[in-house]
Design a protein around this motif. Structure first.
Motif, PDB file in Angstrom:
ATOM      1  N   SER A  65     137.080 -18.532  -4.500  1.00 37.35           N
ATOM      2  CA  SER A  65     138.120 -17.902  -5.320  1.00 37.35           C
ATOM      3  C   SER A  65     138.314 -18.556  -6.674  1.00 37.35           C
ATOM      4  O   SER A  65     139.211 -18.158  -7.428  1.00 37.35           O
ATOM      5  CB  SER A  65     139.456 -17.917  -4.554  1.00 37.35           C
ATOM      6  OG  SER A  65     139.358 -17.196  -3.349  1.00 37.35           O
ATOM      7  N   GLN A 119     129.206  -8.501  -3.637  1.00 36.48           N
ATOM      8  CA  GLN A 119     130.322  -9.443  -3.776  1.00 36.48           C
ATOM      9  C   GLN A 119     130.286 -10.422  -2.623  1.00 36.48           C
ATOM     10  O   GLN A 119     130.226 -10.027  -1.458  1.00 36.48           O
ATOM     11  CB  GLN A 119     131.654  -8.696  -3.765  1.00 36.48           C
ATOM     12  CG  GLN A 119     132.853  -9.567  -4.077  1.00 36.48           C
ATOM     13  CD  GLN A 119     132.996  -9.838  -5.568  1.00 36.48           C
ATOM     14  OE1 GLN A 119     132.865  -8.926  -6.377  1.00 36.48           O
ATOM     15  NE2 GLN A 119     133.277 -11.086  -5.941  1.00 36.48           N
ATOM     16  N   GLY A 157     135.398 -13.890  -8.799  1.00 35.25           N
ATOM     17  CA  GLY A 157     134.715 -14.313  -7.585  1.00 35.25           C
ATOM     18  C   GLY A 157     133.247 -14.593  -7.823  1.00 35.25           C
ATOM     19  O   GLY A 157     132.829 -14.928  -8.937  1.00 35.25           O
ATOM     20  N   GLU A 189     135.604 -20.988   0.704  1.00 32.14           N
ATOM     21  CA  GLU A 189     136.882 -21.275   0.053  1.00 32.14           C
ATOM     22  C   GLU A 189     137.120 -22.783   0.038  1.00 32.14           C
ATOM     23  O   GLU A 189     136.688 -23.480   0.935  1.00 32.14           O
ATOM     24  CB  GLU A 189     138.020 -20.576   0.803  1.00 32.14           C
ATOM     25  CG  GLU A 189     137.983 -19.066   0.739  1.00 32.14           C
ATOM     26  CD  GLU A 189     138.283 -18.514  -0.659  1.00 32.14           C
ATOM     27  OE1 GLU A 189     138.416 -19.295  -1.634  1.00 32.14           O
ATOM     28  OE2 GLU A 189     138.344 -17.288  -0.773  1.00 32.14           O
ATOM     29  N   PRO A 190     137.753 -23.317  -1.004  1.00 30.35           N
ATOM     30  CA  PRO A 190     138.412 -22.613  -2.108  1.00 30.35           C
ATOM     31  C   PRO A 190     137.488 -22.221  -3.258  1.00 30.35           C
ATOM     32  O   PRO A 190     137.910 -21.515  -4.160  1.00 30.35           O
ATOM     33  CB  PRO A 190     139.460 -23.615  -2.574  1.00 30.35           C
ATOM     34  CG  PRO A 190     138.797 -24.954  -2.334  1.00 30.35           C
ATOM     35  CD  PRO A 190     138.022 -24.786  -1.043  1.00 30.35           C
TER      36      PRO A 190
END
Length: 311
Positions: A102, A142, A107, A98-99
Motif C-alpha cells: 500500500s 494489480q 499500489g 503489506e505494508p
C-alpha cells in the motif's frame, strides 16, 4: 499543462525484466526513481559475485538501486522514502506484502507471462509448454495479497512455434510485454486505466526443479517434446545412460522415419534419432556427463552398440 511524470519504483531481477525497465525509463510519462533487485549472486565456475541483469542496466541508466533478498522492513522504509506513485514488478523473485503493497499511491502492478488465471506462480511459460498449451501470453494486473489473483488491466496472446523453447518464448514475451506494461502505466498516469476481475479456473505454475527436466521416452513424442521445450534452457532437459546424467540441449520431431523402441538410438542426417512410444525425436545437441556440449552425431559415433537412453 503537461502532466508530472509518474514516480515509479521498479522491481525485477533476471534478463526478461530488462526490456520493461528500459521501456519505462524511456517513457516521458514515467520517472523511474529506483530499482529494487536481488543482491549480487555467484556466477560461473569461479562463483564470482555478479550484479543481476536488472542491476547492471539500472547502473547504466543512472537509476538508484535497492538490493534486497526480500522486501522486508528496511526495503519498505527505503521505498516509502521515495514517495512513489506506482510500484511495478517484473520477475523480481520475491513477494510484495503489506505494508509495502500500500506504499505507492496506485499500489503495485505486475507483468506476468501467462494468460491469467492460467499459470499463476513462478514458472508460467515453462508450465504452459510442459502442459502442451498452444497459446500463451502476458498480462498486467494489480498486485493483491493472494498469489497473482488481482484484476487484469491488459493482456496479449502469443502462439509459440512448434520448436520454441521456454527461453525463446520468454525472450519474445519480455519484449512485447514491455510495450503492454508501458501502455498500462500511461493509462494509470492519465487516469484512464481500468481493470477486470480474472475469470476461469486458476492453475498454478510451481517453480521447476532439476527433476522436472527428466525426459521419459516411454511416453509419446508430443509429451517428450513438450517437457523438453518447457525445461529448456532451465533447469535443462536430461536423461540417463548407465545411471549417469545425459543432458539434451536441442531436439526436434523427426519427419518421415520409421519408429524406434523407446530410448533406442539410430543415426540420422540431422543428428541422432531416439525412440518414444510414438514417433522418433531427433537429438541435435547433447552433453554427456563430465564433457562439453557437442553435436549429437559426433557423440553417437563414439558410443558402443546398443546404448539406450534412460538406462
Amino acid at each position: 499543462m503537461p502532466h508530472t511524470p509518474l514516480r515509479v519504483v521498479y522491481a525485477g531481477t533476471p534478463s526478461v525484466a530488462v526490456p520493461s525497465l528500459r521501456a519505462l525509463h524511456a517513457d516521458p510519462a514515467v520517472d523511474v526513481v529506483a530499482v529494487v533487485t536481488r543482491p549480487d549472486a555467484p556466477q560461473g565456475r569461479k562463483r564470482i559475485l555478479t550484479p543481476s541483469p536488472v542491476a547492471q542496466v539500472a547502473s547504466e541508466l543512472g537509476i538508484e538501486t535497492i538490493a534486497a533478498a526480500r522486501l522486508d522492513d528496511d526495503a519498505t522504509a527505503r521505498i516509502a522514502a521515495l514517495e512513489p506513485d506506482l510500484g511495478v514488478i517484473v520477475a523480481y523473485g520475491g513477494l510484495v506484502r503489506e505494508p509495502l503493497l500500500s506504499v505507492p499511491a496506485h499500489g503495485w502492478i505486475n507483468l506476468h507471462f501467462s494468460l491469467l488465471p492460467r499459470w499463476r506462480g513462478a514458472a508460467p511459460v515453462q508450465r504452459a509448454l510442459m502442459a502442451g498449451d498452444t497459446v500463451t501470453g502476458a498480462a498486467v494486473f494489480q498486485l493483491v495479497p493472494a498469489l497473482d489473483a488481482g484484476d487484469v488491466f491488459s493482456e496479449l496472446t502469443y502462439a509459440p512455434g512448434a520448436d520454441e523453447t521456454a527461453g525463446e518464448v520468454l525472450e519474445h514475451l519480455a519484449v512485447t510485454g514491455a510495450d503492454l506494461l508501458c501502455g498500462t502505466v500511461r493509462d494509470i498516469a492519465s487516469g484512464t486505466a481500468s481493470a477486470a476481475p480474472q475469470t476461469g479456473e486458476p492453475t498454478i505454475a510451481h517453480k521447476l526443479s532439476i527433476d522436472d527436466g527428466l525426459l521419459d521416452f516411454s511416453l509419446d513424442a508430443d509429451s517428450v517434446l513438450a517437457r523438453y521445450r518447457g525445461v529448456t534452457p532451465e533447469p535443462g532437459a536430461h536423461t540417463t545412460i548407465d545411471g549417469a546424467r545425459f543432458k539434451i540441449h536441442s531436439a526436434t520431431r523427426a519427419e518421415g522415419v520409421e519408429p524406434l523402441s523407446p530410448g533406442h538410438l539410430r543415426e540420422h542426417a540431422d543428428g541422432v534419432l531416439v525412440g518414444t512410444s510414438t514417433d522418433a525425436i531427433v537429438l541435435q545437441q547433447v552433453q554427456p556427463a563430465g564433457k562439453a556440449r557437442m553435436a549429437a552425431d559426433d557423440w553417437f559415433r563414439g558410443q558402443r552398440e546398443g546404448v539406450v537412453l534412460g538406462s
